[in-house]
Design an enzyme around this catalytic site. Structure first.
Site, PDB file in Angstrom:
ATOM      1  N   LYS A  32      -6.194  24.370  -1.089  1.00 20.08           N
ATOM      2  CA  LYS A  32      -6.143  23.259  -0.138  1.00 20.08           C
ATOM      3  C   LYS A  32      -4.839  22.474  -0.322  1.00 20.08           C
ATOM      4  O   LYS A  32      -4.130  22.651  -1.319  1.00 20.08           O
ATOM      5  CB  LYS A  32      -7.346  22.342  -0.331  1.00 20.08           C
ATOM      6  CG  LYS A  32      -7.402  21.655  -1.684  1.00 20.08           C
ATOM      7  CD  LYS A  32      -8.636  20.775  -1.828  1.00 20.08           C
ATOM      8  CE  LYS A  32      -8.663  20.125  -3.206  1.00 20.08           C
ATOM      9  NZ  LYS A  32      -9.793  19.185  -3.352  1.00 20.08           N
ATOM     10  N   TYR A  56      19.575   0.154  -8.685  1.00 18.20           N
ATOM     11  CA  TYR A  56      18.857  -0.889  -7.955  1.00 18.20           C
ATOM     12  C   TYR A  56      18.099  -1.799  -8.913  1.00 18.20           C
ATOM     13  O   TYR A  56      17.380  -1.345  -9.806  1.00 18.20           O
ATOM     14  CB  TYR A  56      17.860  -0.274  -6.978  1.00 18.20           C
ATOM     15  CG  TYR A  56      18.486   0.339  -5.750  1.00 18.20           C
ATOM     16  CD1 TYR A  56      19.235  -0.431  -4.867  1.00 18.20           C
ATOM     17  CD2 TYR A  56      18.317   1.696  -5.468  1.00 18.20           C
ATOM     18  CE1 TYR A  56      19.794   0.124  -3.735  1.00 18.20           C
ATOM     19  CE2 TYR A  56      18.873   2.262  -4.333  1.00 18.20           C
ATOM     20  CZ  TYR A  56      19.613   1.482  -3.468  1.00 18.20           C
ATOM     21  OH  TYR A  56      20.182   2.038  -2.341  1.00 18.20           O
TER      22      TYR A  56
END
Length: 358
Positions: free
Chosen positions: A34, A251
């Site tokens: 899946k 950042y």
């Protein structure tokens, strides 16, 4: 020259892990593919296992139809079952097995008309508290389905909530609940997910349903069960610079050098599926040697510590996870699980390899 971010998929490792699961469990094993085979490629993995897997399992009918369209002919179990009559029509047309886990789905089966008997996996809620027929109502649900001419085989199943915690009593309680509620009922049984296969011999019955273990991510990483990683996520150093003590990186300036620090910039970021929340200290390998992530992961790039790797250069290979760096160790550092990391991999090039014995 292409960007060096690559997910290498080792199909021999996939086959090794499937055989290990089936040998460990005994009986037969559904290969759970899946969610695009947990990010590895459902069609690719199904074809790699087509000559050996007893059956496959997916979450929804649409995933099953993609496999049928690709020529996969083994039985396919749909784990979430039918959401409406169309799903059962597809099940009949494409010979899909269907999980039934509530009264509404039983009613859908009752209303379904077909000359081809439908194989049903009747799911019990033995303690997961998520989906499934209550133990006290299970025998009646089983009898209701057995009475229908459109129903053929019925497989009795349940799902474990804490099989990856072998010291917790929950799984033993679920096994006992399932056995009491199914005593005397005909039909094959299926209890084991990956954790059940590896840690709960008392739950080994007719069918196993290995999922995450197929891809080499051990659900109990403190033990060595002989699994082989199927995906290696890698890239390369694309720039190098030095930080002086007190200089901040990236950042937010989350990493501040305490000593002279050599920094490698890597072509990999959260848009590729690497977790943005991976903190400084998350393991990574450069030129096959372990080091650490430093600073904040950005969309397309991330930074790693090369201070103790003087031979590292622009172009040096970087393994984000694979054989040198366990995906479980990255997941633990990022506060998540290997399932999520593997499913999130995108944008990177795929390379198919077979490097280990089947």
């Amino acid at each position: 020259m292409s960007r060096p971010a690559i997910a290498r998929i080792d199909l021999s490792a996939l086959r090794h892990n499937y055989h290990l699961a089936r040998q460990r469990h005994g009986g037969r094993a559904l290969a759970v593919i899946k969610a695009n085979a947990y990010g590895h490629g459902a069609i690719l993995c199904a074809r790699a296992l087509a000559d050996t897997a007893d059956a496959f399992a997916v979450a929804i009918v649409e995933e099953a139809l993609e496999l049928r369209d690709a020529g996969i002919r083994q039985p396919i179990l749909v784990l979430e079952g039918a959401f409406g009559p169309d799903d059962l029509a597809h099940a009949t047309a494409h010979d899909l097995w269907m999980v039934v886990h509530n009264a509404e789905q039983i009613a859908l089966v009752e209303a379904h008309r077909s000359i081809r008997p439908l194989t049903v996996w009747l799911k019990m809620d033995s303690g997961m508290r998520r989906a499934g027929i209550a133990p006290a109502a299970y025998a009646a649900a089983h009898a209701r389905l057995r009475a229908l001419p459109q129903v053929g085989d019925i497989v009795l199943m349940t799902h474990f909530a804490r099989a990856d915690e072998p010291d917790v009593a929950t799984t033993a309680e679920q096994i006992a609940t399932f056995d009491r509620a199914t005593a005397g009922l005909p039909g094959e049984r299926s209890l084991c997910n990956s954790g059940g296969v590896l840690a709960w011999p008392a739950a080994h019955r007719d069918w196993a349903r290995p999922g995450i273990l197929l891809y080499g991510a051990d659900p109990m990483p403190s033990d060595d069960h002989g699994l082989q990683p199927v995906m290696t996520l890698s890239s390369a150093i694309m720039n190098i610079r030095d930080l002086a003590p007190g200089e901040a990186l990236g950042y937010g300036g989350r990493f501040v050098a305490e000593v002279p620090t050599r920094v490698g910039l890597v072509a990999m970021g959260y848009a590729d599926g690497y977790p943005r929340v991976a903190p400084t200290g998350t393991p990574v390998a450069v030129d096959g040697q372990l080091t650490r992530v430093i600073g904040r992961v950005s969309m397309d790039m991330m930074t790693v510590d090369l201070t103790d790797l003087p031979a590292a250069r622009i172009g040096s290979p970087v393994e984000l996870w694979g054989r040198s760096v366990s995906v479980n160790s990255v997941a633990q550092a990022a506060g998540t699980i290997a399932y999520e990391l593997l499913c999130n991999v995108k944008r990177v090039r795929r390379e198919i390899v077979s490097t280990t014995p089947a």
